[in-house]
Write a protein that holds these residues in place. Structure first.
Motif, mmCIF file in Angstrom:
data_model
loop_
_atom_site.group_PDB
_atom_site.id
_atom_site.type_symbol
_atom_site.label_atom_id
_atom_site.label_comp_id
_atom_site.label_asym_id
_atom_site.label_seq_id
_atom_site.Cartn_x
_atom_site.Cartn_y
_atom_site.Cartn_z
ATOM 1 N N VAL B 42 0.954 -1.236 0.020
ATOM 2 C CA VAL B 42 -0.075 0.132 -0.065
ATOM 3 C C VAL B 42 0.766 1.328 -0.076
ATOM 4 O O VAL B 42 2.093 1.186 0.390
ATOM 5 C CB VAL B 42 -1.093 -0.052 1.281
ATOM 6 N N PRO B 43 0.657 2.314 -0.590
ATOM 7 C CA PRO B 43 1.267 3.635 -0.846
ATOM 8 C C PRO B 43 1.642 4.065 0.678
ATOM 9 O O PRO B 43 0.835 4.142 1.661
ATOM 10 C CB PRO B 43 0.342 4.444 -1.343
ATOM 11 N N ASP B 44 2.947 4.699 0.763
ATOM 12 C CA ASP B 44 3.435 5.189 2.080
ATOM 13 C C ASP B 44 2.750 6.832 2.070
ATOM 14 O O ASP B 44 2.557 7.359 3.271
ATOM 15 C CB ASP B 44 4.913 5.116 2.035
ATOM 16 N N ALA B 45 2.913 7.234 1.028
ATOM 17 C CA ALA B 45 2.923 8.773 0.824
ATOM 18 C C ALA B 45 1.539 9.363 1.221
ATOM 19 O O ALA B 45 1.540 10.649 1.814
ATOM 20 C CB ALA B 45 3.460 9.376 -0.345
ATOM 21 N N SER B 46 0.572 8.816 0.826
ATOM 22 C CA SER B 46 -0.775 9.270 1.155
ATOM 23 C C SER B 46 -1.719 8.050 1.712
ATOM 24 O O SER B 46 -1.446 7.047 1.488
ATOM 25 C CB SER B 46 -1.365 9.962 -0.227
ATOM 26 N N PRO B 47 -2.918 8.620 2.335
ATOM 27 C CA PRO B 47 -3.798 7.380 2.829
ATOM 28 C C PRO B 47 -4.194 6.527 1.704
ATOM 29 O O PRO B 47 -4.552 6.901 0.694
ATOM 30 C CB PRO B 47 -4.945 8.160 3.236
ATOM 31 N N PRO B 48 -4.109 5.068 1.886
ATOM 32 C CA PRO B 48 -4.212 4.239 0.805
ATOM 33 C C PRO B 48 -5.815 4.203 0.363
ATOM 34 O O PRO B 48 -6.180 3.932 -0.834
ATOM 35 C CB PRO B 48 -4.105 3.033 1.521
ATOM 36 N N TYR B 49 -6.699 4.836 1.290
ATOM 37 C CA TYR B 49 -8.138 4.845 0.989
ATOM 38 C C TYR B 49 -8.645 5.910 1.780
ATOM 39 O O TYR B 49 -8.193 6.304 2.663
ATOM 40 C CB TYR B 49 -8.863 3.595 1.548
ATOM 41 N N THR B 50 -9.446 6.664 1.165
ATOM 42 C CA THR B 50 -10.109 7.711 1.727
ATOM 43 C C THR B 50 -11.186 7.185 2.978
ATOM 44 O O THR B 50 -11.226 8.049 3.887
ATOM 45 C CB THR B 50 -11.190 8.280 0.620
ATOM 46 N N THR B 51 -11.712 6.053 2.684
ATOM 47 C CA THR B 51 -12.462 5.622 4.111
ATOM 48 C C THR B 51 -12.384 4.213 3.909
ATOM 49 O O THR B 51 -11.764 3.503 3.306
ATOM 50 C CB THR B 51 -14.219 5.832 3.679
ATOM 51 N N GLY B 52 -13.079 3.716 5.236
ATOM 52 C CA GLY B 52 -12.736 2.333 5.376
ATOM 53 C C GLY B 52 -13.753 1.286 4.388
ATOM 54 O O GLY B 52 -13.254 0.402 4.014
ATOM 55 N N VAL B 53 -14.685 2.145 3.984
ATOM 56 C CA VAL B 53 -15.511 1.509 3.000
ATOM 57 C C VAL B 53 -14.641 1.104 1.686
ATOM 58 O O VAL B 53 -14.837 -0.014 0.976
ATOM 59 C CB VAL B 53 -16.796 2.268 2.643
ATOM 60 N N ASP B 54 -14.051 2.103 1.459
ATOM 61 C CA ASP B 54 -13.127 1.802 0.215
ATOM 62 C C ASP B 54 -12.185 0.829 0.450
ATOM 63 O O ASP B 54 -11.882 0.018 -0.817
ATOM 64 C CB ASP B 54 -12.247 3.299 -0.238
ATOM 65 N N MET B 61 -10.881 -7.153 4.426
ATOM 66 C CA MET B 61 -11.771 -7.912 5.282
ATOM 67 C C MET B 61 -11.764 -7.000 6.486
ATOM 68 O O MET B 61 -10.600 -7.101 7.168
ATOM 69 C CB MET B 61 -11.713 -9.165 5.377
ATOM 70 N N LEU B 62 -12.805 -6.736 7.248
ATOM 71 C CA LEU B 62 -12.716 -5.815 8.550
ATOM 72 C C LEU B 62 -12.637 -6.906 9.723
ATOM 73 O O LEU B 62 -13.549 -7.894 9.450
ATOM 74 C CB LEU B 62 -14.078 -5.187 8.683
ATOM 75 N N LEU B 63 -11.715 -6.835 10.377
ATOM 76 C CA LEU B 63 -11.518 -7.707 11.644
ATOM 77 C C LEU B 63 -11.835 -6.968 12.672
ATOM 78 O O LEU B 63 -12.703 -7.707 13.702
ATOM 79 C CB LEU B 63 -9.957 -7.899 11.948
ATOM 80 N N VAL B 87 -9.587 -2.279 11.956
ATOM 81 C CA VAL B 87 -8.297 -3.089 11.532
ATOM 82 C C VAL B 87 -9.073 -4.246 10.355
ATOM 83 O O VAL B 87 -9.985 -4.547 10.544
ATOM 84 C CB VAL B 87 -7.894 -4.086 12.818
ATOM 85 N N PHE B 88 -8.216 -4.138 9.249
ATOM 86 C CA PHE B 88 -8.439 -5.079 8.109
ATOM 87 C C PHE B 88 -7.510 -5.990 8.009
ATOM 88 O O PHE B 88 -6.283 -6.055 8.235
ATOM 89 C CB PHE B 88 -8.623 -4.379 6.961
ATOM 90 N N GLU B 89 -8.103 -7.195 7.221
ATOM 91 C CA GLU B 89 -7.057 -8.166 6.807
ATOM 92 C C GLU B 89 -7.255 -8.529 5.301
ATOM 93 O O GLU B 89 -8.340 -8.492 4.798
ATOM 94 C CB GLU B 89 -6.875 -9.549 7.531
ATOM 95 N N ARG B 90 -6.014 -9.042 4.693
ATOM 96 C CA ARG B 90 -6.305 -9.862 3.446
ATOM 97 C C ARG B 90 -5.615 -11.134 3.303
ATOM 98 O O ARG B 90 -4.384 -10.801 3.979
ATOM 99 C CB ARG B 90 -6.312 -9.030 2.251
ATOM 100 N N ARG B 91 -5.619 -11.999 2.688
ATOM 101 C CA ARG B 91 -5.010 -13.070 2.822
ATOM 102 C C ARG B 91 -4.570 -13.590 1.346
ATOM 103 O O ARG B 91 -5.187 -13.599 0.368
ATOM 104 C CB ARG B 91 -5.633 -14.387 3.436
ATOM 105 N N PHE B 92 -3.242 -14.009 1.454
ATOM 106 C CA PHE B 92 -2.563 -14.411 0.209
ATOM 107 C C PHE B 92 -2.120 -16.090 0.492
ATOM 108 O O PHE B 92 -1.536 -16.327 1.319
ATOM 109 C CB PHE B 92 -1.499 -13.654 -0.357
ATOM 110 N N THR B 93 -2.395 -16.690 -0.613
ATOM 111 C CA THR B 93 -1.619 -18.114 -0.772
ATOM 112 C C THR B 93 -0.575 -17.834 -1.191
ATOM 113 O O THR B 93 -0.150 -17.701 -2.572
ATOM 114 C CB THR B 93 -2.655 -18.932 -1.370
#
Lengths: 308, 103
Positions: B42-54, B61-63, B87-93
């Motif tokens: 995810v980018p460092d320089a600006s918020p990666p998302y404007t809202t949690g819904v984004d 996935m919201l934890l 707090v969100f998660e996503r999973r990768f195999t």
């Protein structure tokens, strides 16, 4: 004032420059928790200071060599001549700034030379220094002196404007990797940034090819921190407690400066910050009725009804 | 040729908002990558998302979200930590080297 034949004191009195801060600068510090002075330290002093910082780093804990002052040493007695660091601490411009915040006779708390090697990658977590404060309004100042240029992106100190009046435990800030509106220092050699001791900050990696140096010193007040700055402009800027954004306001006042909302704040944070800024301003000015946007006055007025 | 096994790894995203709702504006963020760089950053320089819904729309996935805790008496006007944390998660195999199992 007229001139004429009477004694012209302005001709005979030695010219002295008042280096203390203005009310506007003090209000800005109360709002933001820091104030910076670009290239305030002369170039030759900056160059000599880097050598002394290098010695202090190497010899601080060695059996012999250059040592910092003892904690509690009056500022005037710190780093006696010949010393570049002492010369810096006794610059009239620096003393005027220091006096404005902590009075004319502060004492040395501690100092540290922050030295980051070229290409160092360690990211210090966001923190506040020392421990969680008691709830009185007194404060220390910390002077961050950058003796060489720090270009944008070269990893100068990261800090969060407006965070200084929050009550947190230092380690609790570790998780905030990025906060909207945070700043990373960049500026010319000889710049000094003065922090309220509660400001959230962190050292950053050094992606550049040269060593990065910074000297930080913490100073304690020894007298109440009331009206030590140049208050000539205070009567013009001190708004009455009735100054209220939802009623009437003075267009140019301390309250207007206190209405600064930082981009990371919620509306509740912002209003609480206004309360904390007003409380601190009451302490600094001795004006126990001072208010911004009626928050304290409203509560105090109602509480008085219960008390009587 | 070393043996590998498929393994699920987690990425964690903390978002702090300026209100208690998932569609409040994001004001701070932190990212922790359990995939060792195999998953997207995810980018460092600006918020990666404007809202949690984004973030939800982008597959996170919201934890957990912050409880709403009333202020203690006399602490009503004190600010502390950032209040509205999601707090969100996503999973990768990913394929990872098989660990040697010792008896």
């Amino acid at each position: 004032m007229g001139s004429g034949g009477r004694g012209t004191a302005w001709q005979t009195r030695p010219m002295t420059v008042d280096h203390r801060l203005t009310t506007r600068q003090m209000a800005s510090f109360v709002t933001n928790g820091f104030i910076r002075f670009d290239a305030i330290v002369p170039a030759d002093l900056n160059e000599r200071a880097i050598d002394e910082m290098r010695r202090l780093e190497a010899e601080r804990f060695a059996p012999d060599g250059l040592k910092p002052p003892h904690t509690g040493t009056p500022l005037d007695e710190c780093y006696p001549a010949p010393s570049a660091i002492g010369e810096y601490l006794r610059l009239p411009q620096i003393r005027g700034i220091v006096e404005s915040f902590v009075g004319p006779d502060p004492t040395f708390d501690h100092d540290w030379t922050h030295h980051v090697q070229p290409h160092a990658t360690y990211v210090q977590p966001l923190h506040v220094d020392a421990i969680t404060d008691s709830d009185d309004l007194t404060f220390d100042v910390q002077l961050f002196w950058y003796p060489h240029d720090v270009a944008p992106g070269e990893g100068g100190t990261r800090f969060v404007p407006g965070s200084h009046l929050r009550r947190v435990r230092s380690s609790g800030l570790d998780r905030y990797q990025h906060i909207a509106g945070e700043q990373q220092f960049a500026g010319p050699a000889g710049t000094v940034v003065v922090f309220h001791h509660g400001l959230w900050h962190a050292g950053q990696p050094n992606p550049g090819d040269r060593d990065r140096w910074m000297h930080k010193v913490r100073l304690n007040p020894t007298v109440p921190q009331v009206r030590h700055w140049n208050t000539d402009d205070l009567p013009d800027l001190q708004n009455p407690p009735s100054d209220h954004i939802f009623a009437r306001i003075l267009p140019d006042s301390v309250a207007q400066i206190f209405r600064t909302m930082h981009p990371w704040m919620s509306i509740t944070d912002y209003r609480n910050e206004q309360v904390q800024r007003a409380r601190l301003w009451r302490y600094l000015t001795g004006d126990t009725t001072y208010d911004v946007d009626h928050y304290l006055t409203r509560l105090e007025g109602r509480a008085a009804l219960v008390d009587t | 040729m070393s043996a590998t096994s498929a393994q699920q790894r987690q990425q964690i995203l903390h978002l702090w908002a300026n209100g208690s709702s998932l569609d409040s504006g994001v004001v701070a963020w932190a990212f922790h990558d359990g995939t060792d760089g195999c998953g997207p950053a995810v980018p460092d320089a600006s918020p990666p998302y404007t809202t949690g819904v984004d973030a939800l729309r982008d597959g996170w996935m919201l934890l957990q979200s912050s409880q709403l805790i009333p202020p203690l008496p006399t602490h009503e006007h004190l600010n502390s930590y950032l209040e509205y944390e999601f707090v969100f998660e996503r999973r990768f195999t990913i394929d990872s080297p098989l660990q040697e199992v010792h008896p």
